[in-house]
Enzyme design. Structure first.
Site, PDB file in Angstrom:
ATOM      1  N   SER A  83       0.884  -0.763   0.136  1.00  0.00           N
ATOM      2  CA  SER A  83      -0.131   0.147  -0.328  1.00  0.00           C
ATOM      3  C   SER A  83       0.856   1.228   0.018  1.00  0.00           C
ATOM      4  O   SER A  83       2.652   1.284   0.067  1.00  0.00           O
ATOM      5  CB  SER A  83      -1.455  -0.309   1.365  1.00  0.00           C
ATOM      6  OG  SER A  83      -0.411   0.209   2.269  1.00  0.00           O
ATOM      7  N   LYS A  84      -0.141   2.032   0.271  1.00  0.00           N
ATOM      8  CA  LYS A  84       1.431   3.325  -0.014  1.00  0.00           C
ATOM      9  C   LYS A  84       1.443   3.595   1.003  1.00  0.00           C
ATOM     10  O   LYS A  84       2.730   4.362   0.612  1.00  0.00           O
ATOM     11  CB  LYS A  84       0.005   4.978  -0.061  1.00  0.00           C
ATOM     12  CG  LYS A  84      -1.831   4.752  -1.087  1.00  0.00           C
ATOM     13  CD  LYS A  84      -2.179   4.490   0.213  1.00  0.00           C
ATOM     14  CE  LYS A  84      -2.475   2.766  -1.050  1.00  0.00           C
ATOM     15  NZ  LYS A  84      -3.592   2.433   0.321  1.00  0.00           N
ATOM     16  N   ARG A  85       1.611   3.064   2.068  1.00  0.00           N
ATOM     17  CA  ARG A  85       2.688   3.251   3.292  1.00  0.00           C
ATOM     18  C   ARG A  85       3.832   2.982   3.014  1.00  0.00           C
ATOM     19  O   ARG A  85       5.146   3.176   3.145  1.00  0.00           O
ATOM     20  CB  ARG A  85       2.016   2.962   4.678  1.00  0.00           C
ATOM     21  CG  ARG A  85       0.991   3.047   5.095  1.00  0.00           C
ATOM     22  CD  ARG A  85       0.706   2.462   6.094  1.00  0.00           C
ATOM     23  NE  ARG A  85      -0.156   0.586   5.952  1.00  0.00           N
ATOM     24  CZ  ARG A  85       0.974  -0.186   6.361  1.00  0.00           C
ATOM     25  NH1 ARG A  85       1.842  -0.376   6.854  1.00  0.00           N
ATOM     26  NH2 ARG A  85       0.455  -1.598   5.783  1.00  0.00           N
ATOM     27  N   GLY A  89       5.129   3.618   0.512  1.00  0.00           N
ATOM     28  CA  GLY A  89       6.104   3.912  -0.732  1.00  0.00           C
ATOM     29  C   GLY A  89       5.514   4.131  -2.186  1.00  0.00           C
ATOM     30  O   GLY A  89       4.171   3.842  -1.899  1.00  0.00           O
TER      31      GLY A  89
END
Length: 496
Positions: free
Chosen positions: A261-263, A265
């Site tokens: 996920s965006k977490r 990167g």
RNA sequence: GGCGCCAUGGUGCAACGGUUAGCACAUCGCCCUUUCAAGGCGGUAAUGCGGGUUCGAUUCCCGCUGGCGCUACCA
């Protein structure tokens, strides 16, 4: 099943975001399979949820697929434009007894919590009384409405959805090319919604109706769909069709082993394009996530990939997205791609950064190719050509602070580089050996190690400590620029 | 909670009953290089745990543990 004919596969993204690396990998596998088997690759946009849909994102998804070199043979089709087909299918299911109207408010029955608690309560009650554990999923009460009750609901004009009337007994089987033959208890399958009260189909209905209509033979998708596949197998049969072969591919996880996920990167393909990765490299990296040719090979060009790809090489284990290895692949491709294949990417990068000069595509084409070739062994990203390699393409560049600190320390340098500039200015023939001779002669005359001059000169003419071999660099830059840059650096150099 | 899937070094993959458990990335060291990469050579590092089956288990079976997924009128 499909006895003869070519396989038909599809990639069906939902326009709720950019093309995700997981989706890209799924698309790649589908594309490879189609190309390998001489089949058809279809693109279908699953946009039945008006709430989450962002139509403007479709273009970006298509662009990313094209960037990866994944071309489709049919489509893109949009589910939002095929609504009548799903409603008709739901209607047929209703009439054949495979579906029923549900008048429950969307939030009341549907809540996972409600079903969960009901189940949990039932389980404990039974356990306490020593009865056999109740397996059946909580069913919607609307399934067993009497004619009167139904008439009453209709009277109230309550919004109604159509649910699937799942069988209570028996088992459902389907074939998965990756996970093998699967069989589940029908008692585990709940009465899922087919058609929402707003008339739009759910994923389960839409995907099955479309896959039947598009004569899909192999459904390749993320393993997150594995658990829901029995529902779809049931739907196929209720609709009078035989389920296709499924092929669920393992998920791609972040470094902490949770879903990417965006977490973690960048997760969109587009961001990797922007960052300066080559599609060839990205694709090569991606294909090795969850697939192996069976041996130790790992660099493949398109032809090799198509030839070697097979479903039997697809793994069942989730893979972690390893950025370091992606970068390694990129560096490899930057170095090994035929120069003519690389040049267009460099041109694009230089245009992007405003450094591009048209002459490099015409009169100075040879110089350009040679210079790119000189730089590429030390690059890792396309961006490196416009940042780290800037001095080769522009007159204005900065002296890297660390480079100055390291190689411009000697107080004699100011005078020495001045002499060197004069020496080069007087050079009749500008070639590698002459350039080297001038510098080494000066070093010898002054009783210095050539390295002192080499390193200081490098910083003076390209501004960085890390660059190609000095005399190669001088050749690429040309006499005028070398001399002027040496002189331009004099004021910056330490003086005795 | 229920159901399901998965399990080889830090990471990605090999070994599909018999190998000193292989390759690549990362990491460490050496060589090459008067910069730095690339390249070459070498090192550290893995079969989650416990039971079986077998002459022999990384490989087959069971349990456990762990991770992940599904359990939406999302897809």
């Amino acid at each position: 099943m499909t006895i003869s004919g070519k396989p038909r596969v599809r990639f069906a993204p939902s326009p709720t975001g950019y093309l995700h690396v997981g989706g890209a990998r799924t698309a790649l596998f589908n594309w490879l399979y189609a190309r390998r088997e001489g089949g058809v690759f279809i693109l279908r946009v699953e946009d039945t949820d008006a709430e989450r849909n962002r139509p403007e994102l479709v273009e970006g998804i298509l662009a990313s697929l094209k960037w990866l070199g994944l071309d489709w043979d049919e489509g893109p089709f949009f589910q939002s434009q095929r609504m009548e087909m799903y409603r008709a299918a739901a209607q047929r299911l209703l009439e054949s007894g495979h579906g029923y109207y549900c008048y429950c408010a969307a939030s009341s029955y549907a809540g996972a919590d409600a079903a969960q608690h009901e189940d949990a309560d039932a389980a404990t009650d039974h356990a306490a009384s020593g009865e056999v554990k109740q397996k059946r999923r909580a069913a919607c009460p609307c399934r067993n409405l009497t004619a009167e009750e139904r008439a009453e609901k209709e009277q109230q004009e309550l919004p109604k959805a159509i649910r699937f009337a799942a069988p209570h007994t028996g088992t459902t089987k389907f074939e998965d090319a990756v996970f093998g033959s699967r069989e589940v208890e029908n008692a585990e399958i709940e009465d899922f919604v087919l058609l929402r009260s707003n008339g739009a189909p759910t994923y389960q209905l839409g995907v099955v109706v479309d896959d039947i209509d598009m004569r899909i033979t192999h459904v390749m998708r993320g393993a997150d769909h594995l658990s829901n596949t029995p529902k779809q197998a049931l739907l196929y049969r209720a609709l009078g069709a035989e389920p296709p072969i499924f092929a669920h591919v393992p998920l791609i996880l972040g470094p902490d082993r949770t879903r990417l996920s965006k977490r973690h990167g960048a997760t969109s393909v587009e961001s990797y394009e922007v960052e300066g990765f080559l599609p060839e490299a990205f694709r090569n990296f991606l294909v090795l996530l969850g697939w192996s040719p069976g041996d130790d090979t790992e660099m493949f060009d398109t032809a090799a990939l198509i030839e070697k790809f097979s479903l039997s090489g697809v793994s069942r284990t989730n893979a972690v997205f390893d950025r370091a290895k992606l970068e390694w692949f990129n560096a490899q491709y930057l170095q090994k791609l035929p120069i003519d294949a690389l040049l267009p990417y460099i041109e694009k990068e230089l245009r992007r950064s405003g450094l591009w000069k048209e002459a490099w595509a015409s009169t100075q084409k040879e110089w350009f190719a040679h210079t790119v070739d000189l730089l590429r062994p030390r690059t890792r990203f396309l961006k490196d050509f416009s940042t780290w390699g800037r001095a080769f393409f522009a007159e204005d560049f900065e002296y890297e602070a660390a480079a100055k600190d390291k190689f411009w320390k000697d107080p004699r340098l100011g005078e020495l580089l001045g002499k060197l500039a004069d020496g080069y200015a007087g050079l009749a023939e500008w070639n590698h050996d002459n350039c080297e001779k001038v510098l080494r002669d000066l070093a010898a005359a002054e009783g210095l190690k050539a390295g002192l001059l080499i390193n200081a000169t490098r910083v003076a003419i390209v501004g960085v400590a890390v660059a190609p071999a000095l005399f190669e660099t001088m050749l690429a830059l040309g006499k005028d620029r070398v001399v002027s840059r040496l002189r331009r650096a004099l004021p910056e150099l330490p003086k005795a």
